[in-house]
Design a protein around this motif. Structure first.
Motif, PDB file in Angstrom:
ATOM      1  N   GLU A   9      60.743  30.074 -61.864  1.00 42.60           N
ATOM      2  CA  GLU A   9      60.571  28.635 -61.982  1.00 42.60           C
ATOM      3  C   GLU A   9      60.067  28.088 -60.651  1.00 42.60           C
ATOM      4  O   GLU A   9      60.322  28.652 -59.594  1.00 42.60           O
ATOM      5  CB  GLU A   9      61.901  27.969 -62.345  1.00 42.60           C
ATOM      6  N   CYS A  10      59.345  26.992 -60.698  1.00 44.81           N
ATOM      7  CA  CYS A  10      58.832  26.364 -59.488  1.00 44.81           C
ATOM      8  C   CYS A  10      59.990  25.992 -58.577  1.00 44.81           C
ATOM      9  O   CYS A  10      60.944  25.353 -59.008  1.00 44.81           O
ATOM     10  CB  CYS A  10      58.028  25.120 -59.845  1.00 44.81           C
ATOM     11  N   GLU A  11      59.913  26.434 -57.330  1.00 44.73           N
ATOM     12  CA  GLU A  11      60.974  26.134 -56.371  1.00 44.73           C
ATOM     13  C   GLU A  11      60.592  24.883 -55.587  1.00 44.73           C
ATOM     14  O   GLU A  11      59.630  24.883 -54.848  1.00 44.73           O
ATOM     15  CB  GLU A  11      61.180  27.319 -55.435  1.00 44.73           C
ATOM     16  N   LYS A  12      61.355  23.849 -55.767  1.00 44.80           N
ATOM     17  CA  LYS A  12      61.062  22.592 -55.086  1.00 44.80           C
ATOM     18  C   LYS A  12      61.966  22.464 -53.864  1.00 44.80           C
ATOM     19  O   LYS A  12      63.085  22.950 -53.873  1.00 44.80           O
ATOM     20  CB  LYS A  12      61.279  21.422 -56.046  1.00 44.80           C
ATOM     21  N   PRO A  13      61.516  21.797 -52.786  1.00 44.10           N
ATOM     22  CA  PRO A  13      60.223  21.102 -52.696  1.00 44.10           C
ATOM     23  C   PRO A  13      59.079  21.991 -52.218  1.00 44.10           C
ATOM     24  O   PRO A  13      57.973  21.511 -52.037  1.00 44.10           O
ATOM     25  CB  PRO A  13      60.522  20.017 -51.656  1.00 44.10           C
ATOM     26  N   PHE A  14      59.346  23.290 -51.992  1.00 41.39           N
ATOM     27  CA  PHE A  14      58.307  24.161 -51.449  1.00 41.39           C
ATOM     28  C   PHE A  14      58.056  25.323 -52.397  1.00 41.39           C
ATOM     29  O   PHE A  14      58.797  26.306 -52.399  1.00 41.39           O
ATOM     30  CB  PHE A  14      58.714  24.678 -50.062  1.00 41.39           C
ATOM     31  N   PRO A  15      56.998  25.237 -53.221  1.00 46.07           N
ATOM     32  CA  PRO A  15      56.699  26.326 -54.157  1.00 46.07           C
ATOM     33  C   PRO A  15      56.355  27.611 -53.418  1.00 46.07           C
ATOM     34  O   PRO A  15      55.762  27.579 -52.343  1.00 46.07           O
ATOM     35  CB  PRO A  15      55.486  25.813 -54.936  1.00 46.07           C
ATOM     36  N   LYS A  16      56.743  28.738 -53.996  1.00 47.40           N
ATOM     37  CA  LYS A  16      56.443  30.044 -53.403  1.00 47.40           C
ATOM     38  C   LYS A  16      55.424  30.775 -54.269  1.00 47.40           C
ATOM     39  O   LYS A  16      55.560  30.835 -55.484  1.00 47.40           O
ATOM     40  CB  LYS A  16      57.719  30.884 -53.289  1.00 47.40           C
ATOM     41  N   CYS A  17      54.429  31.335 -53.626  1.00 50.71           N
ATOM     42  CA  CYS A  17      53.432  32.131 -54.338  1.00 50.71           C
ATOM     43  C   CYS A  17      54.095  33.389 -54.888  1.00 50.71           C
ATOM     44  O   CYS A  17      54.812  34.080 -54.171  1.00 50.71           O
ATOM     45  CB  CYS A  17      52.308  32.490 -53.358  1.00 50.71           C
ATOM     46  N   PHE A  18      53.870  33.688 -56.182  1.00 51.34           N
ATOM     47  CA  PHE A  18      54.463  34.900 -56.744  1.00 51.34           C
ATOM     48  C   PHE A  18      53.440  36.014 -56.930  1.00 51.34           C
ATOM     49  O   PHE A  18      53.802  37.166 -57.170  1.00 51.34           O
ATOM     50  CB  PHE A  18      55.167  34.607 -58.077  1.00 51.34           C
ATOM     51  N   ALA A  19      52.134  35.692 -56.814  1.00 46.34           N
ATOM     52  CA  ALA A  19      51.114  36.732 -57.005  1.00 46.34           C
ATOM     53  C   ALA A  19      49.806  36.324 -56.342  1.00 46.34           C
ATOM     54  O   ALA A  19      49.585  35.138 -56.047  1.00 46.34           O
ATOM     55  CB  ALA A  19      50.886  36.990 -58.499  1.00 46.34           C
ATOM     56  N   HIS A  20      48.957  37.321 -56.125  1.00 46.60           N
ATOM     57  CA  HIS A  20      47.633  37.102 -55.562  1.00 46.60           C
ATOM     58  C   HIS A  20      46.593  37.740 -56.479  1.00 46.60           C
ATOM     59  O   HIS A  20      46.799  38.839 -56.994  1.00 46.60           O
ATOM     60  CB  HIS A  20      47.499  37.752 -54.184  1.00 46.60           C
ATOM     61  N   LEU A  21      45.482  37.055 -56.643  1.00 47.03           N
ATOM     62  CA  LEU A  21      44.364  37.595 -57.404  1.00 47.03           C
ATOM     63  C   LEU A  21      43.118  37.484 -56.521  1.00 47.03           C
ATOM     64  O   LEU A  21      42.765  36.387 -56.079  1.00 47.03           O
ATOM     65  CB  LEU A  21      44.182  36.820 -58.705  1.00 47.03           C
ATOM     66  N   VAL A  22      42.498  38.618 -56.228  1.00 46.07           N
ATOM     67  CA  VAL A  22      41.371  38.656 -55.296  1.00 46.07           C
ATOM     68  C   VAL A  22      40.162  39.267 -55.991  1.00 46.07           C
ATOM     69  O   VAL A  22      40.222  40.407 -56.476  1.00 46.07           O
ATOM     70  CB  VAL A  22      41.708  39.483 -54.038  1.00 46.07           C
ATOM     71  N   ALA A  23      39.070  38.501 -56.068  1.00 47.98           N
ATOM     72  CA  ALA A  23      37.833  38.993 -56.680  1.00 47.98           C
ATOM     73  C   ALA A  23      36.964  39.667 -55.615  1.00 47.98           C
ATOM     74  O   ALA A  23      36.931  39.235 -54.453  1.00 47.98           O
ATOM     75  CB  ALA A  23      37.075  37.848 -57.330  1.00 47.98           C
ATOM     76  N   LEU A  24      36.236  40.703 -56.026  1.00 50.39           N
ATOM     77  CA  LEU A  24      35.436  41.513 -55.102  1.00 50.39           C
ATOM     78  C   LEU A  24      33.973  41.527 -55.512  1.00 50.39           C
ATOM     79  O   LEU A  24      33.641  41.370 -56.685  1.00 50.39           O
ATOM     80  CB  LEU A  24      35.962  42.954 -55.075  1.00 50.39           C
ATOM     81  N   ASP A  25      33.102  41.732 -54.519  1.00 40.60           N
ATOM     82  CA  ASP A  25      31.689  41.962 -54.807  1.00 40.60           C
ATOM     83  C   ASP A  25      31.040  42.592 -53.583  1.00 40.60           C
ATOM     84  O   ASP A  25      31.330  42.199 -52.449  1.00 40.60           O
ATOM     85  CB  ASP A  25      30.961  40.667 -55.165  1.00 40.60           C
ATOM     86  N   LYS A  26      30.184  43.570 -53.798  1.00 34.71           N
ATOM     87  CA  LYS A  26      29.530  44.257 -52.685  1.00 34.71           C
ATOM     88  C   LYS A  26      28.360  43.470 -52.118  1.00 34.71           C
ATOM     89  O   LYS A  26      27.847  43.790 -51.047  1.00 34.71           O
ATOM     90  CB  LYS A  26      29.057  45.649 -53.138  1.00 34.71           C
ATOM     91  N   TYR A  78      51.004  30.333 -58.499  1.00 35.13           N
ATOM     92  CA  TYR A  78      52.316  29.682 -58.421  1.00 35.13           C
ATOM     93  C   TYR A  78      52.870  29.437 -59.821  1.00 35.13           C
ATOM     94  O   TYR A  78      52.127  29.209 -60.765  1.00 35.13           O
ATOM     95  CB  TYR A  78      52.194  28.347 -57.683  1.00 35.13           C
ATOM     96  N   SER A  79      54.193  29.428 -59.900  1.00 34.52           N
ATOM     97  CA  SER A  79      54.837  29.237 -61.197  1.00 34.52           C
ATOM     98  C   SER A  79      54.453  27.922 -61.844  1.00 34.52           C
ATOM     99  O   SER A  79      54.224  27.859 -63.051  1.00 34.52           O
ATOM    100  CB  SER A  79      56.362  29.312 -61.037  1.00 34.52           C
ATOM    101  N   PHE A  80      54.375  26.848 -61.055  1.00 31.17           N
ATOM    102  CA  PHE A  80      54.130  25.534 -61.651  1.00 31.17           C
ATOM    103  C   PHE A  80      52.762  25.450 -62.316  1.00 31.17           C
ATOM    104  O   PHE A  80      52.566  24.656 -63.223  1.00 31.17           O
ATOM    105  CB  PHE A  80      54.277  24.427 -60.595  1.00 31.17           C
ATOM    106  N   ALA A  81      51.818  26.313 -61.911  1.00 32.59           N
ATOM    107  CA  ALA A  81      50.469  26.249 -62.476  1.00 32.59           C
ATOM    108  C   ALA A  81      50.088  27.474 -63.289  1.00 32.59           C
ATOM    109  O   ALA A  81      49.168  27.411 -64.110  1.00 32.59           O
ATOM    110  CB  ALA A  81      49.445  26.051 -61.352  1.00 32.59           C
ATOM    111  N   HIS A  82      50.781  28.608 -63.092  1.00 31.99           N
ATOM    112  CA  HIS A  82      50.291  29.872 -63.661  1.00 31.99           C
ATOM    113  C   HIS A  82      51.343  30.687 -64.404  1.00 31.99           C
ATOM    114  O   HIS A  82      51.033  31.770 -64.905  1.00 31.99           O
ATOM    115  CB  HIS A  82      49.707  30.737 -62.526  1.00 31.99           C
TER     116      HIS A  82
END
Length: 437
Positions: free
Chosen positions: A387-404, A351-355
């Motif tokens: 910018e952070c959209e108030k009052p409901f922030p929108k996720c702008f990206a996903h980061l997914v870690a992998l392991d077999k 989210y923008s407000f944190a990342h």
């Protein structure tokens, strides 16, 4: 790709499908997939600037959102199609605001699809809950809920205890969902939400009615259900971490589920029974449920594959492309599916407000690219960093870690990556948000 799976998708070669609308930047990858399968696409969308128009066989710009008469819009689209309607093998949509229109078109064109009445039920959370209440096998899955069309409806919610949840009857992505602790607060927040989102809901052709329902504790689980002629072919269960406090936005996700085998079997049966109860039989559907002290409870049913992030994860973890699977089923072809996990995934929402600051750093971007090249993570942006959209922030990206090796290894990879990239903080603590995995 196995010979069996290859021959399965080769049956799609040369077929023509019509897609009504698309949903967001995340589906840009879809056009290349369809091209590689030699599928001819007729795309109908309300906007001229649709990102898919240069990749499809035919693009038709038509504003089917200008009123609520889907019957007339379906007749108009069929008239525009002319002789091309004879070539169609399937009619599909990925956008919430065109599901009912797609259902009517499929019916008129004699194609496999959802009954229009079922499409209406599934789009409405309250109609879904009401339908489940009528079923002997599904009534226990329906939460206590009430449709709120005006302030006076709020005091007529017999048996509802506070805190409770107030949310739009239509729509997705957790937008507009809020906790209310009293009747007075509910009235205040209802009035504010109507002013903030009411016009937008109408633009998307949804009623601005809301649902006031019992508060369901615990984390939610997403079940991707694949049905062919009413039979369950496969179900993929993922866990969602705790919501962002106060706004019910997603934070983290885990696949496969950490539920026990018994509970996994129970939630799959619950999701299957609910889909069949409302009349779903052919397609890929997304079901969200919670496990409470009173058993599993329904959040919503989406009559389409789940979000593009989960679809990308399943392609990596199980070699299952749910969009291709959906096309196969809508064309009347039974898909061959691989159920065994070849990878495990634990991810976080950004989210923008944190990342925002970190993700704008070129050094961080280079590190992400390197980790992607090493097949240690999946990273995709769904929109520009804003910018952070108030009052409901929108996720702008996903980061997914992998392991077999397993979920715990994938989780540790995520924590290590987020520490290295400075994505975890006191206000957005990734370790805290993954504590259930």
């Amino acid at each position: 790709m196995s010979d069996r799976k290859r021959s399965n998708t080769e049956e799609l070669s040369g077929k023509t499908i019509i897609i009504i609308g698309t949903s967001g930047k995340g589906l840009q990858f879809l056009w290349k997939i369809l091209q590689d399968l030699n599928i001819k696409v007729i795309l109908v969308d309300t906007k001229n600037e649709n990102h898919g128009r240069r990749f499809v066989e035919v693009f038709i710009q038509y504003n089917y959102l200008e009123d609520h008469n889907d019957e007339n819009h379906a007749n108009t689209i069929i008239r525009i199609l002319g002789h091309r309607k004879e070539q169609l093998s399937a009619c599909i949509s990925f956008a919430e605001d065109s599901m009912h229109l797609t259902a009517i078109l499929s019916q008129k064109l004699g194609l496999i699809g959802i009954n229009p009445d079922v499409a209406r039920i599934s789009q409405s959370k309250q109609l879904t809950y009401d339908a489940l209440k009528d079923g002997l096998d599904t009534s226990n899955y329906s939460p206590l809920s009430f449709r709120i069309k005006n302030v006076s409806d709020i005091v007529k919610t017999k048996g509802l205890l506070f805190p409770a949840i107030l949310k739009p009857e239509y729509g997705s992505n957790s937008e507009g969902i809020t906790e209310v602790t009293s009747v007075d607060e509910c009235v205040s927040k209802y009035t504010k939400l109507q002013g903030t989102f009411g016009k937008d809901w109408n633009v998307k052709r949804f009623s601005n009615a809301m649902v006031l329902m019992e508060y369901l504790p615990g984390i939610s689980h997403h079940i991707e259900i694949v049905l062919f002629h009413g039979a369950l072919l496969i179900a993929l269960v993922s866990d969602m971490g705790p919501k962002l406090p106060g706004v019910f936005a997603d934070t983290t996700t885990c696949f496969p589920t950490c539920l026990s085998e018994r509970l996994k079997g129970e939630i799959i049966k619950a999701a299957f029974d609910c889909c069949r109860k409302i009349g779903l039989d052919n397609g890929v559907y997304n079901v969200e449920m919670k496990l409470t002290n009173a058993g599993f409870k329904m959040i919503e049913i989406n009559t389409r594959p789940g979000c593009y992030r989960r679809c990308a994860v399943f392609k990596t973890t199980n070699s299952i492309d749910l969009h291709v699977t959906n096309v196969l089923i809508k064309c009347g072809i039974k898909p061959e599916l691989q159920g065994e996990n070849i990878n495990y995934a634990v991810g976080c929402f950004l989210y923008s407000f944190a990342h925002k600051r970190q993700l704008r750093d070129p050094i961080v971007q280079r590190k992400i690219i390197k980790l992607q090249q090493q097949n240690q993570l999946i990273y995709f942006e769904r929109c520009k960093i804003a910018e952070c959209e108030k009052p409901f922030p929108k996720c702008f990206a996903h980061l997914v870690a992998l392991d077999k090796r397993g979920v715990q290894f994938a989780k540790q990879n995520l924590l290590d990556i987020c520490t290295e990239l400075n994505l975890s903080s006191d206000e957005y603590n990734i370790k805290h948000f993954t504590r259930y995995f």
